[in-house]
Design an enzyme around this catalytic site. Sequence first.
Site, PDB file in Angstrom:
ATOM      1  N   GLU A 299     -10.543   1.485  -5.247  1.00 39.43           N
ATOM      2  CA  GLU A 299      -9.952   2.014  -4.021  1.00 39.43           C
ATOM      3  C   GLU A 299      -8.555   2.544  -4.317  1.00 39.43           C
ATOM      4  OE1 GLU A 299      -9.734  -1.222  -1.266  1.00 39.43           O
ATOM      5  OE2 GLU A 299      -8.451  -2.436  -2.550  1.00 39.43           O
TER       6      GLU A 299
ATOM      7  N   ASP B  49       0.820  -1.225   0.000  1.00 38.37           N
ATOM      8  CA  ASP B  49       0.000   0.000   0.000  1.00 38.37           C
ATOM      9  C   ASP B  49       0.847   1.264   0.000  1.00 38.37           C
ATOM     10  OD1 ASP B  49      -2.205  -1.705   0.243  1.00 38.37           O
ATOM     11  OD2 ASP B  49      -2.187  -1.604   2.423  1.00 38.37           O
TER      12      ASP B  49
END
Length: 605
Positions: free
Chosen positions: A239, A67
């Site tokens: 996302e 991430d």
Amino acid sequence: MKNLGSVTNKKVGLSAVLLAVLTGCQVDVASHSSAESRMPQQAKTGSFGDQGDGTYINPILNADYPDSDIEQVGDTYYMITSKQHMSPGMPILKSKDMVNWENVGHAFSSLSWAPEYNWDRMNGYSFGVWAGDIAYHEGKWYVYQIDYQHGLMVTTADNIEGPWSEPIMMLPKTDVLDDPAVFWDEDTKEAYVIVNTGKKQKGPENTIEGNENRIYRMSWDGTKILDDGKLVYTGMGAEAAKIYKKDGYWYIFLAQWTMGDPSTKPGVKNPKNDRKQIVLRSKESIYGPYEVRTVLEKGSAFGNRSASQGGLMQAPDGSWWYMHQLIQNDDIPFQGRPQCLEPVTWVDGWPIIGIDEDNDGIGEPVKRFEKPIKGYPINAPKSDDDFSGTVLGPQWEWNHNPRDSHWSLTERPGWLRLKASKVLPQGEQYGPKINEWTNNDGSDGDFWRASNTLSQRIMGITTGTAIAKFDLSGMAPSQLAGFVRYGGTFNLLGVEGLENGDTRLFYMDGMSNKTEGPIITSDTLFVRTSNVRNNATYEYSTDGITYTAFGPTFTISFGKWTGDRLGFFSWNEREDRGYIDVDWFKYDYDGPKGINQMILTPDMQ
């Protein structure tokens, strides 16, 4: 933030030792460990990262650094990555050339905002610190993230190395799902944050399948939400948004789960799961309307591993680059979600990330490529440690917030002391729920409810060997302590304190099955663990010269969004009593390692 183009800030060979380990033989390594540690240390290369010849091999950061988001300030690139319930949280790294990364610290010194992350609960598995956004605005650093159980938060600092503020909560968990990203528009003096709100605010009027992504106006100081947000995009699994502004266009980069290898259109369902990087582009407004294209998909370089979610960077020569993670659709993704670096080509105002190997206008990841910036030395995150400092190295993270009274680097200078706490009881308030964290039904094992487990990531997926030296003189009855490898499951090699004062070796698997070994009559114990791909072993020694294998060859594995880790444990089954001291830890693996990351000692015994 991320004004691009006219960029205003960013956002704005197996060794004989290892072969012997895996075949269970005794090994005399006197000439190996002692002589090697006396040799002049040089930066090394391996199967990934900087190759020392002006090229790099992806993944450039081949470890569990998921991430990512990147902020460029001057000639330095700063990266954050998530790590759930590990404490401290949100690792920060830096690089001068986008390829060689070193530790800076963490944005969250502890997961202080909720009791389930504390050592006396250990009930926050899978949650805590998720994907975030790092920003530099008017001399201040910001890190945003959403804890799925608590909401959107921001922490700030005047210096990237900290101290960082206590988190400020900005939106409740009832409104948001994950993955915030911020943007300061210097032209209009407006600030924004985009958030994946999932289906939490979705009304019947929105018939598009998938997650909603909303943009909120934000105060100029980046700490308050000013409106109710506006929906800008809905898509399956959409996302990890990042907002950029370049050459008069607004761009929103999004990771989106599509379904099926041949699909190039966002949101098309097919039998097989895949994840792609898409880009939204608008000439009119940050709110759109937006055109949508797929700009990165998996190609031939990494088999079945999907590629998406990351951040744009620009080199001094004006070239564009993209850092992104690989998603674990592989057969042995036990190291987690590593980071890849891709060249970016702009065609008619759209980015092609990587190389368009099939000429369909969509990029695919490269395996080997020329470095974007040359002249900087090989480097890597820290691994080795002799515990000679007064603070822990940034490579180490605790399993939940530690019990600070039960560890020390100063009670015995030059050693890490881990005092044993009584293992927490079983129950709804303690440890992981069944299958919430582990790869099997072993989540009721004591290990998951034992405080002060300290660990770091493994590197790569080929070979690695880690060694640690322990002093057992502080062991107490009913205490278990030693070396752990764990991700979605655990494997321990350690010692157990007996009622008569003896100390006995044991191996424990992820189902808490214990194999008892010999009585250890020495106060000194060396533990070595090695892996060839996902097959790993343990061995032990009392003199640091002759090692004996103990326990089975076991499988290291990825589980619940984390890769295998290397570290130390210490708990007591009955009372707060006993301690184990760690003198040093050394880790060799098939990848880059900078000279400043190596322990330089006359002897490793």
